[in-house]
Design a protein around this motif. Structure first.
Motif, PDB file in Angstrom:
ATOM      1  N   HIS A   1      72.436 -36.858  -1.767  1.00 13.03           N
ATOM      2  CA  HIS A   1      72.067 -35.695  -2.587  1.00 13.03           C
ATOM      3  C   HIS A   1      71.664 -34.450  -1.770  1.00 13.03           C
TER       4      HIS A   1
ATOM      5  N   HIS B   1      72.779 -30.270  -1.567  1.00 10.84           N
ATOM      6  CA  HIS B   1      71.985 -29.039  -1.625  1.00 10.84           C
ATOM      7  C   HIS B   1      72.314 -28.130  -0.438  1.00 10.84           C
TER       8      HIS B   1
ATOM      9  N   SER C   1      62.896 -29.017  -2.686  1.00  9.30           N
ATOM     10  CA  SER C   1      63.221 -29.368  -4.073  1.00  9.30           C
ATOM     11  C   SER C   1      62.068 -30.138  -4.693  1.00  9.30           C
ATOM     12  N   GLY C   2      62.331 -30.729  -5.863  1.00  7.93           N
ATOM     13  CA  GLY C   2      61.299 -31.496  -6.542  1.00  7.93           C
ATOM     14  C   GLY C   2      60.977 -32.789  -5.807  1.00  7.93           C
ATOM     15  N   GLY C   3      61.931 -33.290  -5.062  1.00  7.62           N
ATOM     16  CA  GLY C   3      61.731 -34.565  -4.375  1.00  7.62           C
ATOM     17  C   GLY C   3      61.679 -34.444  -2.860  1.00  7.62           C
TER      18      GLY C   3
ATOM     19  N   GLY D   1      58.305 -28.761  -4.554  1.00  6.76           N
ATOM     20  CA  GLY D   1      58.610 -28.608  -5.989  1.00  6.76           C
ATOM     21  C   GLY D   1      57.644 -29.444  -6.824  1.00  6.76           C
TER      22      GLY D   1
ATOM     23  N   ASP E   1      55.061 -28.245  -9.640  1.00  2.85           N
ATOM     24  CA  ASP E   1      55.033 -28.837 -10.984  1.00  2.85           C
ATOM     25  C   ASP E   1      53.650 -29.399 -11.317  1.00  2.85           C
TER      26      ASP E   1
ATOM     27  N   GLY F   1      57.447 -24.988 -11.640  1.00  2.00           N
ATOM     28  CA  GLY F   1      57.976 -24.101 -10.587  1.00  2.00           C
ATOM     29  C   GLY F   1      58.419 -22.732 -11.081  1.00  2.00           C
TER      30      GLY F   1
ATOM     31  N   ASP G   1      56.481 -19.053 -10.548  1.00  2.00           N
ATOM     32  CA  ASP G   1      57.233 -17.969  -9.908  1.00  2.00           C
ATOM     33  C   ASP G   1      57.110 -16.688 -10.753  1.00  2.00           C
TER      34      ASP G   1
ATOM     35  N   GLY H   1      66.098 -26.884  -5.366  1.00  2.00           N
ATOM     36  CA  GLY H   1      65.596 -26.168  -6.536  1.00  2.00           C
ATOM     37  C   GLY H   1      64.615 -25.062  -6.224  1.00  2.00           C
TER      38      GLY H   1
ATOM     39  N   ASN I   1      63.275 -19.841  -5.983  1.00  2.00           N
ATOM     40  CA  ASN I   1      62.029 -19.071  -6.098  1.00  2.00           C
ATOM     41  C   ASN I   1      62.202 -17.637  -5.579  1.00  2.00           C
TER      42      ASN I   1
ATOM     43  N   THR J   1      69.375 -25.434  -8.103  1.00  2.00           N
ATOM     44  CA  THR J   1      68.949 -26.660  -8.808  1.00  2.00           C
ATOM     45  C   THR J   1      70.158 -27.601  -8.915  1.00  2.00           C
ATOM     46  N   ASP J   2      69.869 -28.846  -9.350  1.00  2.00           N
ATOM     47  CA  ASP J   2      70.902 -29.884  -9.296  1.00  2.00           C
ATOM     48  C   ASP J   2      72.169 -29.512 -10.069  1.00  2.00           C
TER      49      ASP J   2
HETATM   50  O1  KG4 Z   1      66.757 -29.516  -6.636  1.00  2.00           O
HETATM   51  P1  KG4 Z   1      66.125 -29.789  -7.939  1.00  2.00           P
HETATM   52  O2  KG4 Z   1      66.868 -29.379  -9.197  1.00  2.00           O
HETATM   53  O3  KG4 Z   1      65.830 -31.319  -8.132  1.00  2.00           O
HETATM   54  C1  KG4 Z   1      65.524 -32.171  -7.070  1.00  2.00           C
HETATM   55  O4  KG4 Z   1      66.463 -32.587  -6.349  1.00  2.00           O
HETATM   56  O5  KG4 Z   1      64.310 -32.422  -6.937  1.00  2.00           O
HETATM   57  O6  KG4 Z   1      64.690 -29.106  -7.894  1.00  2.00           O
HETATM   58  C2  KG4 Z   1      63.821 -29.107  -8.986  1.00  2.00           C
HETATM   59  C3  KG4 Z   1      62.507 -28.502  -8.531  1.00  2.00           C
HETATM   60  C4  KG4 Z   1      61.394 -28.613  -9.560  1.00  2.00           C
HETATM   61  O7  KG4 Z   1      60.221 -29.077  -8.922  1.00  2.00           O
HETATM   62  C5  KG4 Z   1      61.207 -27.169 -10.025  1.00  2.00           C
HETATM   63  O8  KG4 Z   1      59.894 -26.853 -10.454  1.00  2.00           O
HETATM   64  C6  KG4 Z   1      61.563 -26.399  -8.777  1.00  2.00           C
HETATM   65  O9  KG4 Z   1      62.666 -27.109  -8.235  1.00  2.00           O
HETATM   66  N1  KG4 Z   1      61.950 -25.017  -9.058  1.00  2.00           N
HETATM   67  C7  KG4 Z   1      61.224 -23.950  -8.664  1.00  2.00           C
HETATM   68  C8  KG4 Z   1      61.880 -22.804  -9.159  1.00  2.00           C
HETATM   69  N2  KG4 Z   1      62.992 -23.220  -9.841  1.00  2.00           N
HETATM   70  C9  KG4 Z   1      63.025 -24.577  -9.770  1.00  2.00           C
HETATM   71  N3  KG4 Z   1      60.090 -23.884  -7.941  1.00  2.00           N
HETATM   72  C10 KG4 Z   1      59.579 -22.664  -7.693  1.00  2.00           C
HETATM   73  N4  KG4 Z   1      60.156 -21.519  -8.142  1.00  2.00           N
HETATM   74  C11 KG4 Z   1      61.288 -21.535  -8.866  1.00  2.00           C
HETATM   75  N5  KG4 Z   1      61.846 -20.389  -9.300  1.00  2.00           N
END
Ligand code: KG4
Ligand code: ZN
Length: 335
Positions: A114, A118, A138-140, A165, A169, A182, A186, A270, A274, A302-303
């Motif tokens: 994954h 990215h 990202s979130g993870g 991320g 959250d 997130g 922002d 993700g 920001n 994002t994904d």
């Molecule tokens: O890459 P992603 O879609 O999923 C993973 O692979 O984890 O990332 C999702 C993460 C979430 O924690 C979300 O809150 C964060 O990305 N995120 C942001 C923004 N847009 C998405 N965090 C801060 N600012 C943003 N604009």
């Protein structure tokens, strides 16, 4: 060289996605079925619910991606799929769909990690230049990755606790903002001032990250306000948290740039969506005129499956394919 058309599938978390990508950089179609509305009700991703919705959506996104590209399965050279890391039940559904297509239409199956997806989302913007430094947020994941050449990955820094991320959250949750926090933080941070004092976080390895202390400090500030009968200014707290988190993040990027000879920096994941991080990148990279940088388009931060197609294309060219007994792996490492 003959065109290579990849059909890519992504289902590692709460987005069911299929895309068709030509030669690793041309998106012929990209469909993402987001489950965010459902998970918002629970305040976070519920794995069981995510898997069930992936089952409902997977064939629909595949069909829609084919229709939008005006191609048929005869035009597809290989099926790329995210095999990990992610939620195991979610991953299984994409992997099963990809195996079924590969088996039915006699196509090679390309396993994709994954995070590599990215990183390769940046290939939609410009040609990647190696050695490259990727900031994966990202979130993870929160990682610094060095790529000495195409499709080679070396992790040089990672988070000791929460991913950035995840921290956004969790802070969103304590500020009672809807999931995912997130994007909301922002937005609110643009209206606030960084008036709340949050600690500077130390890590023994200057290339590693740590966000859990920051999250606890936000919680303590909220409690202090309550005790003192003060009203918390949510926008000011969003700005304070965001500035502290992004300064911590960027200090690690500077450390990596000082210690590794790279030609390019790319943002990935993700949190690369920001707006303040994008601003900081543009501003601070002025100090590094020898290092070019790429910020991926918002839709590919994002994904999504297009990024899996971009990474899968490079894997396919390298002859990386999987047998039909390949399994989803929730904690698949970057290699
Ligand atoms: O890459 P992603 O879609 O999923 C993973 O692979 O984890 O990332 C999702 C993460 C979430 O924690 C979300 O809150 C964060 O990305 N995120 C942001 C923004 N847009 C998405 N965090 C801060 N600012 C943003 N604009
Ligand atoms: Zn992701």
């Amino acid at each position: 060289m003959k065109d290579v058309v990849i059909l890519a599938i992504e289902s590692s978390c709460d987005e069911t996605a299929c895309a068709i990508v030509r030669n690793g950089h041309e998106i012929l179609s990209s469909k993402v079925a987001s489950q965010i509305d459902v998970h918002t009700k629970y305040g976070g991703v519920v794995p069981e619910v995510a898997s069930r919705i992936h089952v409902e959506n997977i064939s629909i996104v595949i069909k829609e991606a084919l229709v939008e590209s005006s191609l048929t399965m005869d035009d597809i050279d290989a099926i790329a799929v995210t095999v990990g890391p992610g939620l195991i039940g979610s991953l299984h559904i994409g992997v099963l769909a990809a195996k079924t297509l590969a088996l039915t239409y006699h196509k090679p199956l390309v396993p994709v990690q994954h995070i590599t997806g990215h990183i390769y989302a940046n290939a939609f913007v410009d040609e990647l230049k190696f050695p490259l430094l990727a900031l994966v947020v990202s979130g993870g994941h929160t990682e610094l990755v060095i790529m000495k050449e195409d499709y080679s990955f070396e992790e040089i820094g990672t988070t000791q606790d929460d991913a950035i991320g995840e921290a956004y959250d969790k802070v969103g949750r304590v500020l009672e903002l809807p999931y995912p926090g997130g994007p909301k933080i922002d937005k609110l941070a643009k209206e606030g001032k960084p008036v709340y004092q949050l600690p500077r976080v130390h890590t023994d390895n200057p290339l590693n990250f740590s966000f859990s202390g920051l999250k606890s400090a936000v919680m303590q500030s909220i409690k202090r306000c309550e005790r003192n009968g003060e009203v918390l200014n949510v926008a000011d707290m969003c700005t304070s948290f965001q500035e502290a988190a992004l300064n911590h993040l960027w200090s690690r990027v500077e450390e990596a740039l000082a210690n590794y000879d790279v030609r390019q920096l790319v943002l990935a994941g993700g949190v690369a969506a920001n707006s303040r991080l994008r601003e900081i990148c543009i501003e601070r990279m002025k100090k590094h005129p020898d290092v070019s940088y790429i910020i991926p388009p918002l839709a590919y931060c994002t994904d999504n499956a297009a990024m899996i197609g971009a990474s899968g294309y490079r894997a396919y060219l390298k002859g990386i394919t999987a047998d039909l007994d390949v399994e989803a792996d929730a904690s698949l490492e970057l290699v």
